[in-house]
Scaffold this active site. Structure first.
Site, short mmCIF file in Angstrom:
data_model
loop_
_atom_site.label_atom_id
_atom_site.label_comp_id
_atom_site.label_asym_id
_atom_site.label_seq_id
_atom_site.Cartn_x
_atom_site.Cartn_y
_atom_site.Cartn_z
N ASP A 77 0.98 -85.38 18.66
CA ASP A 77 2.33 -84.97 18.94
C ASP A 77 3.15 -86.00 18.26
OD1 ASP A 77 4.69 -83.95 19.62
OD2 ASP A 77 4.19 -83.26 21.39
N ASP A 120 9.16 -76.53 7.75
CA ASP A 120 10.48 -75.96 8.09
C ASP A 120 10.48 -76.11 9.80
OD1 ASP A 120 10.72 -75.36 5.69
OD2 ASP A 120 10.12 -73.31 5.77
N ASP A 168 9.10 -86.24 7.89
CA ASP A 168 8.50 -85.29 6.60
C ASP A 168 7.76 -84.17 7.38
OD1 ASP A 168 7.16 -84.10 4.43
OD2 ASP A 168 6.01 -86.11 3.99
N SER A 169 8.70 -83.24 7.46
CA SER A 169 8.16 -81.91 8.38
C SER A 169 8.03 -80.83 7.70
CB SER A 169 9.07 -81.94 9.79
OG SER A 169 10.32 -81.43 9.26
N GLN A 222 -2.23 -74.02 12.63
CA GLN A 222 -1.62 -73.23 11.65
C GLN A 222 -2.72 -72.86 10.68
OE1 GLN A 222 1.00 -76.25 10.10
NE2 GLN A 222 -0.49 -77.66 10.04
#
EC number: 2.5.1.16
Length: 293
Positions: free
Chosen positions: A142, A164, A161-162, A36
């Site tokens: 992962d 969206d 605790d991710s 990201q």
């Protein structure tokens, strides 16, 4: 979508017709990680700001609201949590709050993007104060596969605790993942999932979480709303699922006598968060068992 114009960082929620802005002094960091785009800004009034793929993740000023509500309600609801796993949480704020509990013997942070943690250590050091605690363990990889491979009946509390539910985090909101969580949790185990905005997502993401957790075998499901100024609508939530026990009850005496400092959480806040607004009750009544409504 984000806009940086005349000293303001703006996150635009195009499909909702709204936006949120913070006045910034300067950009401190930018990189494309393997997963990201990571940006960090210094703001005028909210301290440092972390942005992932254009979405606000946290600020120095208000992150305590989220981190305390993602941890302490679940930890004080469980009778005796000793082993805690956090999937996501790369900024380490959730880990810090978990390790405030002296009864926790082992905590794992399972984060796919190590760069988030390394940049948090640099720009949000107050969130990383527990990283060297001997009870803290880190796995960078992962989280979905990690949970699939974990020993059954081996953990007491699982915190999701991710980001969206898009991209790498999408699988963390799936029925198969909740089934893996059910298998991993011991008797009395609890899962807690960040569950987006009550105002925007009760009839979509939150309702799906309730349905999928119940399909996975969690007999009791409860959503707790709380304020979060920098997230869409300024109102956020977490959703807890319990294998065995109702979630309306918690160790209130222990919460009142907690041997650590909090800035938002206390027993009164916990009680209040258990009372869902009527529109949420109406939407979720088909998904929630009567004793949890």
């Amino acid at each position: 979508m984000t806009v940086l114009n005349e000293g303001w960082f703006t996150e635009v929620f195009q499909d909702q017709g709204t936006a949120f802005s913070l006045q910034v002094k300067r950009k401190l960091h930018e990189e494309q990680t393997p997963f990201q785009k990571l940006e960090i800004y210094e703001t005028e009034t909210f301290g440092n700001l972390m942005v992932l793929d254009g979405c606000v993740m946290l600020t120095t000023r208000d992150n305590f609201l989220y981190h305390e509500m993602m941890t302490h309600p679940a930890l004080f609801t469980h009778k005796n949590p000793k082993k805690v796993v956090i999937v996501g949480g790369g900024d380490c704020g959730t880990l810090k709050e978990v390790l405030k509990h002296p009864g926790v013997e082992e905590a794992w942070q399972v984060e796919i993007d190590e760069r988030v943690t390394r940049m948090s250590e640099k720009y949000f050091p107050e969130l990383c104060e527990a990283n060297n605690d001997p009870r803290a363990n880190f796995f960078f990889g992962d989280g979905i596969k990690w949970m699939r491979d974990i020993e059954p009946n081996s953990i007491d509390l699982l915190i999701i605790d991710s980001t969206d539910p898009v991209g790498p985090a999408e699988g963390l909101f799936a029925l198969d993942f909740y089934r893996d969580a059910m298998a991993a949790l011991r008797e009395g185990g609890i899962i807690v999932q960040q569950s987006e905005s009550p105002l925007l997502h009760t009839d979509s993401i939150i309702k799906d979480i309730h349905n999928d957790m119940q399909k996975a075998g969690f007999g009791h499901v409860q959503t707790l709303p709380f304020p979060q100024p920098v997230y869409p609508t300024g109102w956020w939530s977490c959703t807890m699922g319990s294998k065995d026990n109702p979630l309306k009850y918690f160790r209130e005496e222990d919460a009142n006598n907690r041997p650590f400092v909090t800035r938002y959480y206390n027993a009164g806040i916990h009680h209040g968060a258990l009372a869902m607004p009527q529109f949420m009750v109406d939407v979720l009544e088909d998904a929630v068992r009567p004793e949890e409504a």
